[in-house]
Design an enzyme around this catalytic site. Structure first.
Site, PDB file in Angstrom:
ATOM      1  N   TYR A  68       0.808  -1.216   0.000  1.00 13.28           N
ATOM      2  CA  TYR A  68       0.000   0.000   0.000  1.00 13.28           C
ATOM      3  C   TYR A  68       0.839   1.264   0.000  1.00 13.28           C
ATOM      4  CZ  TYR A  68      -5.008   0.851   0.217  1.00 13.28           C
ATOM      5  OH  TYR A  68      -6.309   1.127  -0.090  1.00 13.28           O
ATOM      6  N   GLU A 100       2.209   6.596  -6.808  1.00 13.49           N
ATOM      7  CA  GLU A 100       1.167   7.483  -7.337  1.00 13.49           C
ATOM      8  C   GLU A 100       1.571   8.939  -7.142  1.00 13.49           C
ATOM      9  OE1 GLU A 100      -2.790   6.625  -5.921  1.00 13.49           O
ATOM     10  OE2 GLU A 100      -2.527   4.473  -6.132  1.00 13.49           O
TER      11      GLU A 100
END
Lengths: 181, 313
Positions: A104, A111
């Site tokens: 994660y 991102e």
């Protein structure tokens, strides 16, 4: 060739199609909260379609490759647990609720890196922006939006990450008690 | 145990006993006395943070809430409690007075809206480098500033002199949530309305919009004063609102508030202004539904022509 060039079409197709997960939650076919599913889908699709696909220079960067790997690893474990449902072996369930712990943050950082690297291009081309004057007195500067999003990202990430830990505690305990029965 | 007193079992929702040996209160004690006694034993939980309920029946669904012990009610007479009776405790978390939240959330919009109007040259011109920032303000921009600021000044004055709140406090998270909402919307609306490249609507539309807004703000004030009069006796209980517009609408105060912003947006026409009106309306509709349900439960036969938004709903 880059990961994006090879797998890009598939990742885009399936990522957009995974809006179904949000709809399933909305129509209560699954028990996930709609907000978590929506936040996840919007976040990923935005980075994939609006940012990476729209800015070709980003596609051959390491961040793009790492992101695809992180997503792929996560999904290749998650979807089989759905398919197997109650017959899911304990080790697979454990994997699903544990592998997010490194993946994660890796995904979120990738991102953010992609958005950050894309800012100069966004600014130069005034991407997705609406300028004044207009009759609705509405302006939208996408570059400013992404900058603010980057500031907000750690907080948004934290709330999703914390939710995953709560889910992990619940689900792994459940398997333990079921095993003990 | 001492005569004339009863010992209550204080349990958490999961059944854990929170006060070993039980909590002793007088036979005629009220909910408030119970809360004071609990706070004396556990200073971490002032009364405003405590909620007591009767235990939920065995095997009931997890979502079922126990009957709450309301303020001012007698534990023995109204809830049948006696020595050995169980009550459930819930920690409502850190609380902040309603008035504090209201004053903070309403003072903010003044601070957030006005700079874009009064410091227009400095913000749009000097800082952002836009042209036309030193042009004179349009009439609509001045009126918008007056209406927006007047509205929040009105809210502040109502908080200080009109409202009688049902609850003394609310969870502290609401303070941050509400302030973010009001302050951010005030700033973003102001940014676009006072922008050098703002496009005004036609004169008649502006006048009509502000006229609606003014009328509705008066209606809202009237509704608040009427609602306040229902608690002129100092009580905090719910009375059935029957006077003024409340004869036709359950939440006439919200009606006026919503249409006030509709008028403002007709006059000023900005996307963010309309988004703000929509967000507020959505919240008020949710509140109106809850209010209507509550009044129906408290006053059998309660019904009104509209819940919140004549002539639609």
């Amino acid at each position: 060739a880059s990961v994006y060039a090879d797998a890009g079409w598939y990742v885009r197709a399936f990522q957009v199609a995974s809006v179904l997960e949000v709809l399933h939650a909305a129509f209560r076919l699954t028990k996930s909260p709609v907000s978590a599913a929506l936040m996840q889908w919007v976040g990923r699709t935005h980075v994939l379609m609006a940012v990476t696909h729209a800015i070709p220079e980003l596609q051959s960067t390491p961040a793009a490759g790492v992101l695809f790997m992180a997503w792929a690893l996560t999904e290749v474990i998650r979807y089989p647990t759905y398919a197997l449902s109650l017959s899911c072996p304990r080790w697979l369930n454990w994997l699903r609720y544990t592998i997010f712990i490194p993946l994660y943050p890796i995904g979120a950082l990738s991102e953010m890196k992609l958005m950050y690297d894309g800012i100069p291009t966004m600014r130069a081309n005034q991407m997705y922006s609406i300028t004044l004057p207009n009759a609705l007195n509405f302006g939208f500067d996408y570059t400013t939006f992404v900058t603010m999003l980057l500031v907000a990202y750690p907080f948004l990430f934290y709330s999703l990450y914390a939710y995953m830990f709560i889910q992990r505690k619940k689900k792994l305990a459940l398997i333990q008690t079921r095993k003990e029965d | 145990k001492a005569p004339g007193t009863m010992k209550l079992k204080i349990l958490s929702r999961s059944g854990r006993e929170l006060v070993s040996g039980g909590l002793e209160v007088k036979d005629g004690a009220t909910t408030d006395d119970l809360k004071a006694a609990f706070a004396a034993k556990k200073p971490k939980y002032p009364p405003s943070r405590q909620r007591f309920t009767l235990p939920v029946p065995e095997g009931a669904d997890k979502k079922v809430r126990g009957v709450a012990l309301d303020a001012g009610k007698s534990l023995s007479k109204d809830y049948g409690l006696q020595t050995g009776s169980k009550v459930c405790f819930k920690d409502l978390g850190p609380q902040v007075p309603y008035a504090v939240v209201f004053l903070a959330e309403y003072a903010g919009p003044l601070a957030c809206y006005l700079p874009f109007y009064f410091l227009r040259k400095e913000i749009y011109g000097d800082t952002m480098g836009l042209s036309g920032a030193d042009a004179p303000m349009l009439l609509v921009q001045t009126l918008a500033m007056l209406f927006h600021s007047g509205h929040y000044l009105k809210r502040i004055l109502e908080t200080l002199f009109v409202h009688h709140f049902s609850h003394a406090t609310m969870p502290i998270a609401n303070l941050f949530k509400n302030c973010t909402y009001y302050w951010c919307f005030a700033a973003i609306m102001s940014y676009f309305i006072n922008h050098p490249q703002y496009t005004p609507v036609g004169h008649s539309q502006m006048v009509a919009g502000f006229a609606i807004s003014a009328l509705m703000q008066l209606g809202n004030l009237h509704s608040h004063v009427y609602q306040s009069s229902l608690r002129a006796d100092g009580s905090k209980t719910y009375k059935e609102p029957k006077g003024g517009l409340f004869r036709y609408v359950t939440c006439a105060n919200y009606t006026c508030e919503i249409y006030n912003w509709v008028g403002f947006n007709i006059a000023t026409q900005s996307v963010w202004g309309w988004v703000f009106a929509l967000c507020g309306s959505a919240q008020m509709v949710a509140w109106a539904n809850a209010k209507h349900r509550r009044l129906k439960k408290l006053f059998p036969g309660f019904s009104r022509a509209f819940k919140i938004l004549p002539p639609f709903y």
